[in-house]
Design an enzyme around this catalytic site. Structure first.
Site, mmCIF file in Angstrom:
data_model
loop_
_atom_site.group_PDB
_atom_site.id
_atom_site.type_symbol
_atom_site.label_atom_id
_atom_site.label_comp_id
_atom_site.label_asym_id
_atom_site.label_seq_id
_atom_site.Cartn_x
_atom_site.Cartn_y
_atom_site.Cartn_z
ATOM 1 C CG HIS A 409 -2.290 0.586 0.905
ATOM 2 N ND1 HIS A 409 -2.470 1.577 -0.036
ATOM 3 C CD2 HIS A 409 -3.526 0.308 1.400
ATOM 4 C CE1 HIS A 409 -3.761 1.899 -0.086
ATOM 5 N NE2 HIS A 409 -4.413 1.140 0.762
ATOM 6 C CG ASP A 413 -2.928 4.785 -4.334
ATOM 7 O OD1 ASP A 413 -2.326 4.677 -3.252
ATOM 8 O OD2 ASP A 413 -2.822 5.766 -5.083
#
Length: 437
Positions: A409, A413
Site C-alpha cells: 500500500h 493504491d
C-alpha cells in the site's frame, strides 16, 4: 604434517554470511581434494563446498543451521607435507577480503520521512491430552510391503509418513500428475478417520528450523513486518478460457500440454503496460520505486524443502508454449534442488497458485522487494445468470475462478489494484484477445 584452514569464500555478491545446511564429512574423517564436504546456503541457493586439499578434518565451524561469516574459518584440515602455495594464498586472500562488519545502527528519530514521488506511487500436529480411560481403538493395519508402495508415485517423505501411519498409498488418490503429496494423504485421512494408526496420538516432536525453512520464515517475517499489505479478490468467468485451452491442447502435436498458468501469465503481461506500478520493486531504504519494462515473473513452487520462487525471465516476450516449457523446467529444477542462484533472483512480480487446493480466495504474502503478488484460485463450476446474444437472460453452468492480489500500500493504491484486476478479468473472459499481438 601441516594444518590448512579453509576459510568461507564469497559465494554471492553482497552476501556477508552463509548457513551450514549439511555436513558430508565430520571431525576425524578424511576428505579428498575436490571432494564436497559441506553444503552452504545463501539466500535461496545451496552451494556445495569442495576441499582444495586431501587430509584429515580436525575442526569444523559449527553444526547444521549455524551461520558462518564470509572469510571466517569453515574447516581445518591436516595435510601430509606442506600446503601448496597457491592454495594457502587463496585461503589467506579470502580471509583478508571478508566484508567489514556492519556499523551499529544509529538511533532513528520517531518521525521518518520516505521520499517517493506521488506520480510513481501509483498456513500441525494436534496436542492430544492423554485420556485416563481411553476408548478401545481399532487395530492398526499392517504397513504395506515396500513392493506395493513402490508402484505409487510419491516422495520419500510422503512414503515414510504413510508407512508410520500404516496407510497403503495405493488407496490414496493423487490430486494431480499422479504423484501423491502430503495434502493428498491428509485428505485421505480426513475421510478415513478410523484408518489404522491415524487414530493414535502422535508424539511431540521438536525440529530445528534450518535451511530453506528458516529462509522462508525470515523472508515472510520481513515482508509482513515492513510491507503494509492489502488484498483484493475478484471472480472471473473462465469458461471460454478453458474452451480455448482445450482447443490448443487438442492441436498441440509435440508441444507441451498447456495448464491455465501460461494463459494467465500472458494475460498479465498484456495488462501490465497500463499499470506499471504493479510490475515494480520498492527500495524502501533509498525511497525509490523502480517500474520495470520487462516482466520477470516469479513462480511460487512448492517443494519438499519448502516454497521456492524461480523466475521466468522476460515473460512478456515468450509465447504460450515457451512459457509452458519454462514453467515445467523451473518447477522441476526447484523440486530437485538444481535451480541456479540466478534463476531464483530478480523477479518483478510473482504468481502463486495452490493448484487443485486453490480454495475460494487467498491473501498471499508479497515477495519483497516486489510490490504485488497474484494468486489464482481453484476453478469451480456453478450456475449463473448469462445474457445471450439474443438478449435473453438464462441460467448456465459456468466455470469460475477467483483471482486474488496482494499489494504494497505504500506504492499501489486500492483503486489501481482493483482497476488492474478488472482489466485482467476482461482479457481472461475474452480469451481470443490473449492471442492477439
Amino acid at each position: 604434517m601441516a594444518k590448512f584452514t579453509f576459510n568461507m569464500p564469497d559465494i554471492g555478491e553482497g552476501i556477508a554470511e552463509a548457513e551450514i545446511v549439511q555436513w558430508h564429512k565430520q571431525v576425524g574423517d578424511t576428505v579428498n581434494e575436490d571432494e564436497e564436504f559441506v553444503d552452504m546456503m545463501t539466500d535461496k541457493a545451496t552451494v556445495p563446498m569442495e576441499s582444495p586439499v586431501t587430509g584429515k578434518i580436525l575442526e569444523i565451524a559449527g553444526g547444521e543451521g549455524d551461520m558462518v561469516s564470509i572469510g571466517s574459518m569453515l574447516v581445518v584440515i591436516e595435510v601430509e607435507g606442506e600446503v601448496p602455495d597457491d592454495v594457502a594464498e587463496e585461503s589467506q586472500a579470502t580471509a583478508e577480503a571478508a566484508p567489514a562488519p556492519a556499523p551499529a545502527p544509529k538511533a532513528e528519530p520517531v518521525e521518518e520521512r520516505i521520499e517517493v514521488e506521488t506520480s510513481d506511487a501509483s498456513d500441525a500436529d494436534d496436542a492430544l491430552a492423554a485420556d485416563p480411560d481411553p476408548a478401545p481403538q481399532p487395530e492398526p493395519r499392517p504397513a504395506p510391503e515396500p513392493s506395493a508402495q513402490a508402484k505409487v508415485l510419491a516422495t520419500p517423505a510422503v512414503r515414510k509418513r504413510a508407512k508410520d501411519l500404516g496407510v497403503d498409498l495405493a488407496q490414496v488418490k493423487p490430486a494431480e500428475n499422479g504423484r501423491i503429496r502430503h495434502g493428498d494423504l491428509d485428505q485421505f485421512l480426513s475421510y478415513n478417520a478410523g484408518y489404522g494408526a491415524a487414530a493414535k496420538p502422535r508424539a511431540d516432536e521438536e525440529k530445528k528450523v534450518i535451511g530453506m525453512r528458516r529462509r522462508i520464515a525470515e523472508n515472510m517475517a520481513a515482508s509482513k513486518r515492513n510491507i503494509p499489505h492489502f488484498s483484493y479478490v475478484e471472480e472471473v468467468d473462465v469458461t471460454d478460457l478453458e474452451v480455448l485451452r482445450a482447443q490448443l491442447n487438442s492441436n498441440r502435436g509435440e508441444k507441451p500440454k498447456l495448464t491455465i498458468l501460461p494463459l494467465l501469465i500472458t494475460a498479465i503481461c498484456k495488462t501490465l503496460p497500463d499499470f506499471p506500478m504493479i510490475n515494480a520493486r520498492y527500495d524502501d531504504e533509498a525511497g525509490i520505486v523502480t517500474r520495470h519494462g520487462s516482466v520477470n515473473m516469479g513462480m511460487a513452487a512448492q517443494t519438499d524443502a519448502g516454497l521456492m520462487v524461480p523466475v521466468i525471465r522476460n515473460a512478456q516476450a515468450q509465447n504460450l508454449w515457451q512459457l509452458a516449457n519454462e514453467i515445467a523446467r523451473l518447477a522441476e529444477a526447484a523440486r530437485t534442488g538444481t535451480a541456479k542462484s540466478e534463476e531464483m533472483q530478480g523477479g518483478t512480480l510473482t504468481v502463486t497458485s495452490l493448484g487443485p487446493l486453490g480454495g475460494v480466495a487467498t491473501t498471499p504474502v508479497i515477495n519483497r522487494p516486489e510490490v504485488a503478488i497474484i494468486g489464482p484460485n481453484r476453478i469451480i463450476e456453478r450456475p449463473m445468470y448469462v445474457t445471450g446474444a439474443d438478449g435473453v437472460e438464462r441460467i448456465e453452468k459456468r466455470k469460475l475462478m477467483n483471482i486474488s492480489i496482494s499489494c504494497d500500500h505504500r506504492v499501489v493504491d486500492g483503486w489501481d489494484a482493483a482497476s488492474f484486476v478488472q482489466a485482467l478479468k476482461r482479457l481472461l473472459e475474452t480469451p481470443a484477445l490473449i492471442l492477439v499481438d
